[in-house]
Write a protein that holds these residues in place. Structure first.
Motif, short mmCIF file in Angstrom:
data_model
loop_
_atom_site.label_atom_id
_atom_site.label_comp_id
_atom_site.label_asym_id
_atom_site.label_seq_id
_atom_site.Cartn_x
_atom_site.Cartn_y
_atom_site.Cartn_z
N THR A 197 0.55 -1.01 0.22
CA THR A 197 0.01 0.03 0.08
C THR A 197 0.68 1.64 0.48
O THR A 197 1.57 1.80 0.89
CB THR A 197 -0.56 -0.12 1.21
N VAL B 203 0.78 5.43 0.26
CA VAL B 203 0.43 5.98 1.20
C VAL B 203 0.72 7.39 -0.19
O VAL B 203 1.94 8.00 0.26
CB VAL B 203 -0.35 6.59 2.27
N ARG C 120 2.82 4.66 -10.57
CA ARG C 120 1.94 3.87 -11.07
C ARG C 120 1.86 2.49 -11.76
O ARG C 120 1.40 1.52 -11.85
CB ARG C 120 0.13 3.92 -10.85
N THR D 209 -1.16 -1.25 -4.18
CA THR D 209 -2.65 -0.19 -4.12
C THR D 209 -2.15 1.16 -4.27
O THR D 209 -1.42 1.45 -3.28
CB THR D 209 -3.78 -0.45 -2.84
N THR E 192 -3.03 4.94 -3.01
CA THR E 192 -4.14 5.19 -1.94
C THR E 192 -4.38 6.76 -2.40
O THR E 192 -5.92 8.12 -2.41
CB THR E 192 -4.48 5.61 -0.61
N LEU F 246 -3.39 11.30 1.67
CA LEU F 246 -4.78 11.09 2.49
C LEU F 246 -4.69 12.00 3.84
O LEU F 246 -3.06 12.40 3.96
CB LEU F 246 -4.69 9.55 3.22
N ALA G 227 -6.31 9.57 8.57
CA ALA G 227 -6.99 8.46 7.43
C ALA G 227 -5.54 7.18 7.77
O ALA G 227 -5.12 6.61 7.61
CB ALA G 227 -7.20 8.89 6.47
N LEU H 81 -5.10 3.66 9.15
CA LEU H 81 -5.07 2.12 8.48
C LEU H 81 -4.00 1.97 9.08
O LEU H 81 -3.81 0.76 9.44
CB LEU H 81 -3.61 3.40 7.34
N THR I 232 -5.55 -1.95 10.23
CA THR I 232 -5.31 -2.72 9.24
C THR I 232 -3.75 -3.46 9.67
O THR I 232 -3.15 -2.29 10.34
CB THR I 232 -5.30 -2.13 7.61
#
Length: 433
Positions: free
Chosen positions: A263, A265, A275, A291, A293, A296, A300, A304, A308
């Motif tokens: 992940t 961020v 990406r 992923t 995100t 954020l 947030a 996380l 998570t």
């Protein structure tokens, strides 16, 4: 006591989310009046505590007003001294000349804006500049004009390390660094860098780390057979996310029996490029998911780590201060893999993760990730990470002490000798003597 906090944009977006942790400690003092003065003020501002005022009088001008300050900069000794430095350091080129002119004009403009603010609301006792950049220089000029009593500044990373700037050039720093009443560095390494690179006087530099709120509970590790890696960074060249992607590819290829999730961020100018690189390099691996995100909000990111399972945070940057993103992860008990750049070594060690070399390749990063993921003492790494934050980076202690220190500085009287020693360099630059 009147305190002005000079920011780039806060409370307006984007960025400077870490002030959100600090601002409450300013609001808790009932013996001071605090006003935020952002240089940029567009969109909807973030909420601030009731006792904190916001004034947009320092937001930049356009058109004739901007042109006037550019013309004034061309006549300013500050600009011509800057050209002298560029010539001596062999950095004199059209791009750096343009930046010297831009930063000089902005400093002059912002100094005038501070003087107008003081005329309308009263002299500022302490101008606290969140960045050691043009606003901080402007506050020094405003102090010389009598609008401000004392000027203090933080120094983070982008406003400290020349390598992070275009052409390795940090505008105006050398002219003004000795003129602050105090500069708050984040680490001993940063203090040494200020002295060695810019000639900052040691007696003016104080070490004051940032901090994060202590997470209410430790993060949990992933279930057996799964590995969740998180990175938090703006997508920029300096963050070396291509190496992160390469290391993940190696890790997943070497451990085909492990389900790896990554992940990331953060937004930034290279988000789509990064990406796309991840899709090309990682898209064909059956045991790896990723992923992005995007940016954020501060809460947030905390959510996380609260909600998570995360097995490690990985940072691959070539230049940092003392990253709050690492503090946030460690506060929740997440081990960290990060390079030995800037002040990262004050946070990360083999005690709570892996401290990489300053220039790690993908193999070194992948190996470090595997060591953390499959270490026999993984639970100890998590507990130790939290202890590092409790000991040195607890927001409740660090920000309370930081605010108290600035208030005490503002309350102290200046001796005439101290005033002359402090102000003389900048007066000389501004007046052209």
């Amino acid at each position: 006591m009147r305190i002005a906090i000079l920011t780039n944009a806060y409370p307006y977006l984007p960025g400077e989310q870490f002030i959100e942790d600090e601002i409450g400690y300013w609001a808790a003092r009932d013996d001071i009046s605090v006003t935020l003065l952002p240089a940029l003020a567009t969109g909807t501002p973030r909420p601030v505590p009731a006792r904190i005022a916001v004034d947009t009088g320092m937001a930049g001008t356009v058109g004739i007003g901007r042109l006037w300050h550019v013309l004034a900069a061309l006549r300013s000794a500050i600009f011509w001294r800057e050209l002298g430095y560029l010539r001596r350091s062999r950095k004199l080129q059209p791009r750096t000349i343009g930046r010297a002119l831009l930063h000089t004009s902005k400093a002059l403009e912002q100094a005038a804006q501070l003087q107008r603010y003081a005329k309308a609301h009263g002299r500022i006792d302490v101008a606290y500049c969140y960045w050691n950049d043009t606003q901080a220089c402007a506050a020094v000029l405003a102090r010389e004009a009598g609008a401000v009593r004392k000027v203090v500044s933080r120094a983070h990373g982008y406003d400290l390390y020349e390598a992070r700037r275009d052409s390795g050039y940090m505008p105006l720093k050398r002219q003004f660094i000795a003129a602050f009443d105090a500069v708050f560095a984040l680490s001993r390494e940063a203090k040494t860098y200020l002295q060695r690179t810019y000639g900052a006087p040691a007696e003016n530099i104080r070490i004051s780390p940032l901090g994060v709120p202590l997470a209410n509970a430790l993060n949990r590790p992933s279930a057996a057979g799964c590995l969740h890696v998180v990175s938090v960074a703006s997508c920029m060249r300096v963050k070396r996310l291509d190496r992160m992607i390469g290391a993940l590819r190696l890790l997943a290829g070497q451990h085909c029996d492990i389900r790896v999730t990554w992940t990331h961020v953060g937004g930034g100018p290279l988000l789509e490029e990064t990406r796309a690189l991840a899709a090309r390099e990682l898209g064909g691996l059956d045991n790896l998911d990723f992923t992005f995100t995007g940016e954020l909000p501060h809460p947030a990111v905390a959510a996380l780590y609260r909600d998570t399972a995360v097995d490690m945070l990985v940072n691959t940057s070539e230049s940092e201060g003392v990253p709050v993103s690492i503090m946030e992860a460690m506060s929740a008990g997440v081990p960290v893999v990060a390079p030995d750049v800037g002040g990262i070594s004050s946070l990360v060690s083999g005690h709570c993760g892996v401290l990489l070399g300053p220039q790690p390749d993908t193999e070194e990063i992948a190996d470090a990730m595997a060591r953390v993921a499959f270490a026999d003492g993984h639970a100890h790494l998590r507990a130790n990470a939290r202890q590092v934050i409790e000991a040195g980076f607890d927001a409740a202690r660090n920000y309370r002490d930081f605010v108290a220190g600035i208030v005490a500085l503002g309350a102290a009287d200046d001796s005439p000798a101290r005033c002359r020693k402090r102000a003389a360099p900048a007066i000389q630059h501004a007046a052209g003597r």
